[in-house]
Design a protein around this motif. Structure first.
Motif, mmCIF file in Angstrom:
data_model
loop_
_atom_site.group_PDB
_atom_site.id
_atom_site.type_symbol
_atom_site.label_atom_id
_atom_site.label_comp_id
_atom_site.label_asym_id
_atom_site.label_seq_id
_atom_site.Cartn_x
_atom_site.Cartn_y
_atom_site.Cartn_z
ATOM 1 N N GLY A 98 -61.722 77.556 100.846
ATOM 2 C CA GLY A 98 -62.246 76.844 99.502
ATOM 3 C C GLY A 98 -63.687 76.540 99.453
ATOM 4 O O GLY A 98 -64.294 76.475 100.599
ATOM 5 N N ILE A 99 -64.339 76.358 98.213
ATOM 6 C CA ILE A 99 -65.702 76.326 98.302
ATOM 7 C C ILE A 99 -66.140 74.667 97.672
ATOM 8 O O ILE A 99 -65.335 74.560 96.624
ATOM 9 C CB ILE A 99 -66.462 77.411 97.649
ATOM 10 C CG1 ILE A 99 -66.330 78.679 98.253
ATOM 11 C CG2 ILE A 99 -68.033 77.140 97.080
ATOM 12 C CD1 ILE A 99 -66.826 78.721 99.605
ATOM 13 N N MET A 100 -67.053 73.963 98.044
ATOM 14 C CA MET A 100 -67.439 72.971 97.407
ATOM 15 C C MET A 100 -68.261 73.082 96.214
ATOM 16 O O MET A 100 -69.339 73.946 96.328
ATOM 17 C CB MET A 100 -68.502 72.119 98.504
ATOM 18 C CG MET A 100 -68.968 70.811 98.191
ATOM 19 S SD MET A 100 -70.152 69.882 98.925
ATOM 20 C CE MET A 100 -68.882 69.566 100.422
ATOM 21 N N ALA A 101 -67.625 72.693 95.093
ATOM 22 C CA ALA A 101 -68.005 73.204 93.693
ATOM 23 C C ALA A 101 -69.723 72.612 93.605
ATOM 24 O O ALA A 101 -70.538 73.359 92.699
ATOM 25 C CB ALA A 101 -67.113 72.965 92.764
ATOM 26 N N LEU B 213 -61.897 76.939 115.519
ATOM 27 C CA LEU B 213 -62.767 75.885 116.152
ATOM 28 C C LEU B 213 -64.297 75.866 115.614
ATOM 29 O O LEU B 213 -65.010 74.969 115.882
ATOM 30 C CB LEU B 213 -62.787 76.116 117.807
ATOM 31 C CG LEU B 213 -61.372 75.997 118.372
ATOM 32 C CD1 LEU B 213 -61.740 76.405 120.057
ATOM 33 C CD2 LEU B 213 -61.219 74.382 118.357
ATOM 34 N N LEU B 214 -64.625 77.155 115.067
ATOM 35 C CA LEU B 214 -66.106 77.163 114.466
ATOM 36 C C LEU B 214 -65.944 76.796 113.175
ATOM 37 O O LEU B 214 -67.043 76.028 112.611
ATOM 38 C CB LEU B 214 -66.460 78.519 114.579
ATOM 39 C CG LEU B 214 -67.749 78.845 114.442
ATOM 40 C CD1 LEU B 214 -68.799 78.100 115.038
ATOM 41 C CD2 LEU B 214 -68.170 80.376 114.165
ATOM 42 N N PHE C 286 -60.614 71.067 106.482
ATOM 43 C CA PHE C 286 -61.601 70.079 106.299
ATOM 44 C C PHE C 286 -63.016 70.494 106.750
ATOM 45 O O PHE C 286 -64.099 69.681 106.141
ATOM 46 C CB PHE C 286 -61.320 68.885 107.405
ATOM 47 C CG PHE C 286 -62.099 67.672 106.856
ATOM 48 C CD1 PHE C 286 -61.512 66.832 105.802
ATOM 49 C CD2 PHE C 286 -63.202 67.013 107.342
ATOM 50 C CE1 PHE C 286 -62.022 65.818 105.425
ATOM 51 C CE2 PHE C 286 -63.668 65.816 107.050
ATOM 52 C CZ PHE C 286 -63.211 65.118 105.966
ATOM 53 N N GLY C 287 -63.381 71.721 107.019
ATOM 54 C CA GLY C 287 -64.724 72.014 107.209
ATOM 55 C C GLY C 287 -65.276 71.823 108.523
ATOM 56 O O GLY C 287 -64.667 71.348 109.700
#
Length: 280
Positions: A231-234, A248-249, A254-255
């Motif tokens: 998902g993308i932070m709008a 792990l990257l 949660f990002g």
């Protein structure tokens, strides 16, 4: 019997601090909604009420319930040590630099055309409000109360675990068990880092500044690093979309805050804070 009493009082103390946080956030949201003008004014109102109510309720609780002076909680006039300001800025910038240099991705300019509201949001509600209030409540009130009731080790670990657990609710709808485990590990690590900074510096102002700088740079919205699969932070203005699917990257649901590079950063700063604390 004494142990049971201490555990019970500790549970009540934790509940009281969490209640202060929820009431402060709720009142901040209500006031900003009632007197809504534009994004900047709304953010300013929310921040002012959130911080003001947190301090007011926290002062009443510490003075009349805990019977602990505000200076012991960590609210003091002690000047900020420049070393912590440098460390607080270096940590998120180092994490950002790592991804830009070593992680393959693509730069994206979003549809947002007004830069100022995004910048203000990253600095005020996301940076100052969240950074200050969470540090005052978790690393001030909660930590010092638990230190009085239990011991310093418990006072560091318990708020850190609760701090991590509180963030799990943000990803419950999309997270796997692995995502949650990774978030709990990272959240506990960063909570411990903030606790050690507050203890080593003798004031929550220091951990609040470090927390605010982290939030403003990493999740503020001016420039964010994300994995599109989660998902993308709008509200971001610029974005760096990671092409890797390595958990792990990317940090999972949660990002990058819960990714391995960030955890290594938390542990490195914790080690520095621990050495300062030992020196004191």
């Amino acid at each position: 019997m004494i142990i049971f009493k201490r555990v019970l009082l500790s549970a009540l103390h934790i509940a009281a601090v969490l209640a202060i946080m929820l009431v402060s956030q709720l009142l901040g949201a209500i006031v900003s909604e009632l007197f809504s003008v534009n994004a900047i004014i709304d953010d300013l109102l929310y921040t002012a009420v959130y911080i003001g109510i947190s301090l007011l309720l926290g002062y009443i609780y510490s003075k009349y319930i805990l019977r602990i002076d505000f200076s012991v909680i960590g609210i003091s006039k002690k000047p900020l040590d420049l070393r912590w300001l440098i460390i607080g800025l270096a940590l998120p910038l180092a994490i950002t630099a790592f991804y830009l240099v070593f992680a393959e991705g693509t730069f994206v300019k979003t549809d947002y055309t007004t830069f100022l509201p995004v910048l203000f949001n990253s600095l005020v509600p996301v940076g100052i409000a969240a950074g200050f209030c969470e540090e005052f409540l978790f690393r001030g009130l909660m930590l010092r109360g638990l230190e009085k009731l239990l011991n310093r080790t418990a006072a560091v670990l318990i708020p850190s675990i609760l701090f991590a657990s509180a963030h799990v609710f943000m990803i419950m709808n999309s997270a796997t068990a692995t995502d949650i485990i990774l978030l709990l590990a990272a959240g506990t690590a960063v909570g411990t880092m903030f606790s050690l900074i507050a203890l080593a510096s003798g004031t929550v102002w220091t951990s609040a500044v470090v927390h605010a700088l982290w939030n403003a740079v990493i999740i503020g919205g001016v420039f964010v690093i994300e994995s599109p699969q989660y998902g993308i932070m709008a509200s971001s203005f610029y974005r760096y979309d990671l092409l890797s699917n390595n958990l792990l990257l990317t940090g999972g649901a949660f990002g990058i805050e819960s990714a391995l590079p960030a955890i290594i950063g938390y542990l490195a700063v914790s080690a520095v804070a621990f050495l300062y604390l030992k020196r004191r």
